[in-house]
Design a protein around this motif. Sequence first.
Motif, PDB file in Angstrom:
ATOM      1  N   UNK A  18       0.839  -1.195   0.000  1.00  0.00           N
ATOM      2  CA  UNK A  18       0.000   0.000   0.000  1.00  0.00           C
ATOM      3  C   UNK A  18       0.876   1.248   0.000  1.00  0.00           C
ATOM      4  N   UNK A  19       1.972   1.206   0.751  1.00  0.00           N
ATOM      5  CA  UNK A  19       2.858   2.368   0.787  1.00  0.00           C
ATOM      6  C   UNK A  19       3.471   2.621  -0.595  1.00  0.00           C
ATOM      7  N   UNK A  22       0.831   4.050  -2.752  1.00  0.00           N
ATOM      8  CA  UNK A  22       0.519   5.426  -2.370  1.00  0.00           C
ATOM      9  C   UNK A  22       1.274   6.457  -3.210  1.00  0.00           C
ATOM     10  N   UNK A  24       0.853   6.613  -6.179  1.00  0.00           N
ATOM     11  CA  UNK A  24      -0.221   6.950  -7.118  1.00  0.00           C
ATOM     12  C   UNK A  24       0.328   7.452  -8.448  1.00  0.00           C
ATOM     13  N   UNK A  25       0.149   8.737  -8.769  1.00  0.00           N
ATOM     14  CA  UNK A  25       0.613   9.210 -10.077  1.00  0.00           C
ATOM     15  C   UNK A  25       2.131   9.054 -10.213  1.00  0.00           C
ATOM     16  N   UNK A  27       3.706   6.554  -9.704  1.00  0.00           N
ATOM     17  CA  UNK A  27       4.011   5.206 -10.219  1.00  0.00           C
ATOM     18  C   UNK A  27       4.173   5.221 -11.733  1.00  0.00           C
ATOM     19  N   UNK A  28       3.519   6.200 -12.371  1.00  0.00           N
ATOM     20  CA  UNK A  28       3.438   6.148 -13.833  1.00  0.00           C
ATOM     21  C   UNK A  28       4.804   6.087 -14.522  1.00  0.00           C
ATOM     22  N   UNK A  31       6.381   2.250 -13.573  1.00  0.00           N
ATOM     23  CA  UNK A  31       5.769   0.989 -14.015  1.00  0.00           C
ATOM     24  C   UNK A  31       6.290   0.478 -15.363  1.00  0.00           C
ATOM     25  N   UNK A  42      -1.386  -7.724  -6.909  1.00  0.00           N
ATOM     26  CA  UNK A  42      -1.772  -6.852  -8.010  1.00  0.00           C
ATOM     27  C   UNK A  42      -1.952  -7.590  -9.336  1.00  0.00           C
TER      28      UNK A  42
END
Lengths: 466, 434
Positions: A18-19, A22, A24-25, A27-28, A31, A42
Amino acid sequence: MPIPVAFMQLSSCWGCHQSLLNAHLGLLPILPELDIVYWPAVVDFKHESLEKREDGSIVVGFIEGVARTKQDTANIKLMRKKCAIIVAIGACACYGSVKGLANLFDKEDLINRKFKEVESITDEDPQEPTVNVPGIEDYIINVKEIVDVDVFIPGCPPTTENIIAAISYLLTLVGEGPESLDKNKTVCDNCKLFDKGCFLDQGKLCYGPITAAGCDLMCPHNGEICYGCFKPTNKPSEKAKQLQELLHNIEVLDNESAANLQHFLDLYLGVANITNFYFRGDLLQRLAYEPDSFVVKEIETDKGPKLVLDTSTTGNKILDNIIGYSLYLLKNDPLFKFSSKTVCSTCEREVVDKVPTDLKRDYEGLPTMDKCFLEQGYICLGPVTQAGCGTICPNKANAPCLGCYGPPVGIEDQGSKFISTLGSLCADKDPKEIMRVIKDPAGLFNRFTLADSILGHRYHDKMEDN
Amino acid sequence: MVKEIKVEPITRLEGHGGLRIVIGDDGKVKDAQFNVTSTRFFEKFCEGRYCEHVPRITPRICGICPIPHHLTPTKAVEDAWGVEVPEPAYKLRQLLMNAKQYSSHVLHFYALAAPDFLLGPFADPALRNVVHIINKMPDVGAMALKMMDFGQKLCADIGGKSVHPISGIVGGMKKPMDEDARDRFLKQVDEQIEFTKKTVEIGLKVVEDYWDIIANVGVVPTYYLGMTKNGVHDIYDGDIRIVTPDGEKIDYDIHKYLDVLGEHIPDHSYATHMYYKPAGYPEGIYRANTLAMINAADKMATPLADEALKAFRERIGPISHHTFAYHWARLIETVEAIELVKNLLEDPDIVNPDCKTLDIEPKEGIGIGVTEAPRGLLLYNIWSDADGICKKLNLLVATNHNIAGIEKSLMHTAKQVFEDKALEGLKLPDPWIK
């Protein structure tokens, strides 16, 4: 090419994942660099697909959680087999975290409470489940005691920034480096000082002869030695021998040469300690954390036999000996310190002497935001906890540090260190008053590190002694 | 030949488990097991800890829903010691719970569930994940990430940390929200409500696409366990509500939970099988989580969510046994969560420093705390001694309430699929992402 990575979840809570999520954007950009071959949280690859992968073919394997079940233990070994680099992520995988507190109890007591005694159980004669379940380990053994771990990222959970920084860094390790990099040449090849004004001729340690070419030579051309930031070359220059001789002239380090060697190794080995994780491939960190993990060997030199630390970092004898001798000198330098800050050193609260007024339990009153928790009488593990968390609990949430990042370098047992710290801070206090607030020293001071502490296997050891 | 079908591990969930379905020579389903393969014994190793520290240990039960695992034991200790919390703390906790509910539900919908719908159940497993959704539907992906980010950041602001919060304390909260932080979140909340409406639109389109499956596969009558406050949907405070398979609703005070909730220890799962005691096992197997909460509620706490509930009931009826309707129910709860977040951010008590009872004495007692975590009812029963040391702890954890229900619906659906060949006649839509 995306890099194959795997995430293994042992008995745990998912919080480290989760951390990471977190970000969020954030990650883009990361990935697309990852080829996720296993991550049950996931993606849909099954266990069998991991078993079938070629040994060592996964570049980075993240292990999160503790070995509570026999399946966890088997999964740790499987990951070690399949992955080139093993990263222990989170307090569980590093120190056992709160799940390590189970080591204070006998396995039978754990099982009885959970499967037999709980008030809501209605079966007449309930038994521990045994069908299609893996079996429970006797006690928590930390991941690093089961297999070699290359990287430790502590924290419960590690901050998002810690994890992203570690992943980004590990990706650069397997990346190809800047386009100009030429590992078949050295910095010396294009250096203006090669024939005239060479630092080595002046008796100064310059690492150009063993460093790959491709930089703009800014340092030597501006009167600075080369510290080797373009990393090892495949073909050292003829001057490498001269460098080695200069190094062998040093028997004991003075401050200046110690700083020089440390700076060289930092850049040459390529691990700028930008984030909060312990990477064993960073030989300087390893020297600080585990100085005795190196093998000392003797080599023959023009100046007679010399002792070096055996590292085989590059596979090139001259280069490895230079690195090994530098490390050996640092190891025997009593002043060698690897920076490892504590939570206190990054805390914004005002401190006078950390001496508590009246000791308090956590529910008593309400602490102010501006003064040191210890001085206000609240137990705070800041003095014995590694920095890197952002000091969120004390500075943002008005809550004392619980110690989730584990001990800083050089402290083996967070709990006993805190007890001695508290003892000296409370020298003039009534012992009864101290005992009122620390009836549970293991739970308060080794909450995240019990399985890694001297108390770690206490119960088990007692059983074996009998 | 006897055939065993194994799914190991179940992916896209928090926790460890596998599925096993055994099919006999005659083509009949002989066994369907949900094997939960990990457990950590929190209920034992919390013994001997200070009661006020139990809420700083138990969040590690679940990294997706650490907030209920922080606040529920705090409530249980307050119950044991007879401690009241000031109104501003109550509201801060409600806000924290709903911020978590919002981010967790969005995570569940987009990252854990949507890959099945948007790519279709027969997509390549290598692609059937949220990463691929983000790549193929960047606008939807970015929106989902912004929604989770909002919820998690709000959790971090109030809780100290979003994962394993630390700001709750017996007697209240360690601090209120800062005014400037409150203003920052308030500025974003209307955009979040719009995002939520778009998510509901996507969800309803999925419902239409998959109506044949929702209406026909995994429709399993069970009991339901939810929580309401005077009949209204509530995730922070209320009574236990049982819904019978016929839709009858029965309320119980949480202190009576041992009369209501029974636990059977199966031989093949570390997570136990919960059931409704008056109905016995296995007849009394119930399910929890979003569909149970929606079945339990007379109404939602906020207007948009209540409209969404009405639309659900018009389509499905007053009670739903549709396993695939869990996602729809989750969206109704998501709407309520973001509406409550807005209401609470606008409440001046959120920045009121009077958020902690100062004068507290531990005492010997038994305390019970209940909240509704994103995946089901969460109950802590704690025994405190006179010094406030935890002597005993019983935990009825959210997901655990569903284990028996999941196994029951697995058996039901396995029979449909393998015996009745139900999948063959079903209409499946074209996947959104091909």
